[in-house]
Design a protein around this motif. Structure first.
Motif, PDB file in Angstrom:
ATOM      1  N   MET A  47      50.438  24.811  30.445  1.00  0.00           N
ATOM      2  CA  MET A  47      49.073  25.117  30.030  1.00  0.00           C
ATOM      3  C   MET A  47      48.809  24.483  28.665  1.00  0.00           C
ATOM      4  N   ASN A  48      47.842  23.592  28.624  1.00  0.00           N
ATOM      5  CA  ASN A  48      47.454  22.923  27.382  1.00  0.00           C
ATOM      6  C   ASN A  48      46.009  23.263  27.042  1.00  0.00           C
ATOM      7  N   SER A  49      45.638  22.994  25.814  1.00  0.00           N
ATOM      8  CA  SER A  49      44.251  23.226  25.349  1.00  0.00           C
ATOM      9  C   SER A  49      43.794  24.625  25.737  1.00  0.00           C
ATOM     10  N   LEU A  50      44.626  25.599  25.469  1.00  0.00           N
ATOM     11  CA  LEU A  50      44.316  26.970  25.863  1.00  0.00           C
ATOM     12  C   LEU A  50      43.094  27.488  25.134  1.00  0.00           C
ATOM     13  N   GLU A  51      42.339  28.304  25.844  1.00  0.00           N
ATOM     14  CA  GLU A  51      41.106  28.888  25.324  1.00  0.00           C
ATOM     15  C   GLU A  51      41.217  30.408  25.396  1.00  0.00           C
ATOM     16  N   PRO A  52      40.469  31.108  24.548  1.00  0.00           N
ATOM     17  CA  PRO A  52      40.504  32.585  24.623  1.00  0.00           C
ATOM     18  C   PRO A  52      40.196  33.108  26.023  1.00  0.00           C
ATOM     19  N   GLU A  53      39.378  32.379  26.770  1.00  0.00           N
ATOM     20  CA  GLU A  53      39.037  32.791  28.132  1.00  0.00           C
ATOM     21  C   GLU A  53      40.231  32.721  29.084  1.00  0.00           C
ATOM     22  N   ASP A  54      41.298  32.082  28.678  1.00  0.00           N
ATOM     23  CA  ASP A  54      42.504  32.018  29.502  1.00  0.00           C
ATOM     24  C   ASP A  54      43.379  33.260  29.345  1.00  0.00           C
ATOM     25  N   THR A  55      43.015  34.135  28.445  1.00  0.00           N
ATOM     26  CA  THR A  55      43.783  35.361  28.224  1.00  0.00           C
ATOM     27  C   THR A  55      43.782  36.215  29.475  1.00  0.00           C
ATOM     28  N   ALA A  56      44.969  36.555  29.947  1.00  0.00           N
ATOM     29  CA  ALA A  56      45.110  37.327  31.185  1.00  0.00           C
ATOM     30  C   ALA A  56      46.587  37.581  31.435  1.00  0.00           C
ATOM     31  N   VAL A  57      46.844  38.419  32.420  1.00  0.00           N
ATOM     32  CA  VAL A  57      48.195  38.524  32.977  1.00  0.00           C
ATOM     33  C   VAL A  57      48.299  37.471  34.074  1.00  0.00           C
ATOM     34  N   TYR A  58      49.308  36.645  33.990  1.00  0.00           N
ATOM     35  CA  TYR A  58      49.516  35.574  34.959  1.00  0.00           C
ATOM     36  C   TYR A  58      50.604  35.988  35.943  1.00  0.00           C
ATOM     37  N   TYR A  59      50.278  35.838  37.226  1.00  0.00           N
ATOM     38  CA  TYR A  59      51.183  36.231  38.293  1.00  0.00           C
ATOM     39  C   TYR A  59      51.601  35.015  39.106  1.00  0.00           C
ATOM     40  N   CYS A  60      52.866  34.944  39.397  1.00  0.00           N
ATOM     41  CA  CYS A  60      53.387  33.958  40.328  1.00  0.00           C
ATOM     42  C   CYS A  60      53.356  34.553  41.728  1.00  0.00           C
ATOM     43  N   ALA A  61      53.035  33.737  42.712  1.00  0.00           N
ATOM     44  CA  ALA A  61      52.987  34.198  44.092  1.00  0.00           C
ATOM     45  C   ALA A  61      53.580  33.157  45.016  1.00  0.00           C
ATOM     46  N   ALA A  62      54.093  33.618  46.149  1.00  0.00           N
ATOM     47  CA  ALA A  62      54.715  32.700  47.105  1.00  0.00           C
ATOM     48  C   ALA A  62      54.318  33.080  48.518  1.00  0.00           C
ATOM     49  N   ALA A  63      54.072  32.052  49.310  1.00  0.00           N
ATOM     50  CA  ALA A  63      53.726  32.246  50.713  1.00  0.00           C
ATOM     51  C   ALA A  63      54.754  31.528  51.579  1.00  0.00           C
TER      52      ALA A  63
END
Length: 124
Positions: free
Chosen positions: A83-99
């Motif tokens: 993740m580059n050029s991060l913005e305040p709007e990118d603030t969140a809990v990030y989840y990895c998922a697999a199918a």
């Protein structure tokens, strides 16, 4: 037992960079997809990016195109979110998922396994 373990979250200033990792154990997902979703307080979980490990085909949400990159290391059964050029709007809990199989990659309901989530906070 399948497990997805995320790491790499943290606090960063706007414009900064972070790399998230998602290590899968218990099976491989070469025939399916692995993705990242995020959820901010009071908002629904949203698609960020996904990859089909077998061919390396990638998919990005419009909001992160040109700033985020997904990559994979099939030997380690791990995917990364750069993740580059991060913005305040990118603030969140990030989840990895697999199918396990080929699915519409943007729909969280199509994924079979989820990680515990890692917090990303971008300060202005």
């Amino acid at each position: 037992q399948v497990q997805l373990v995320e790491s790499g979250g943290g606090l960063v200033q706007a414009g900064g960079s972070l790399r998230l990792s998602c290590a899968a154990s218990g099976r491989t997902f070469s025939s399916g997809a692995m993705g990242w979703f995020r959820q901010a307080p009071g908002k629904e979980r949203e698609f960020v990016v996904a990859i089909r490990p077998s061919r390396g085909t990638t998919y990005y949400a419009d909001s992160v195109k040109g700033r985020f990159t997904i990559s994979r290391d099939n030997a380690k059964n791990t995917v990364y979110l750069h993740m580059n050029s991060l913005e305040p709007e990118d603030t969140a809990v990030y989840y990895c998922a697999a199918a396990e199989t080929i699915v519409p990659v943007t729909a969280p309901t199509e994924y079979d396994y989820w990680g515990q989530g890692t917090q990303v906070t971008v300060s202005s």
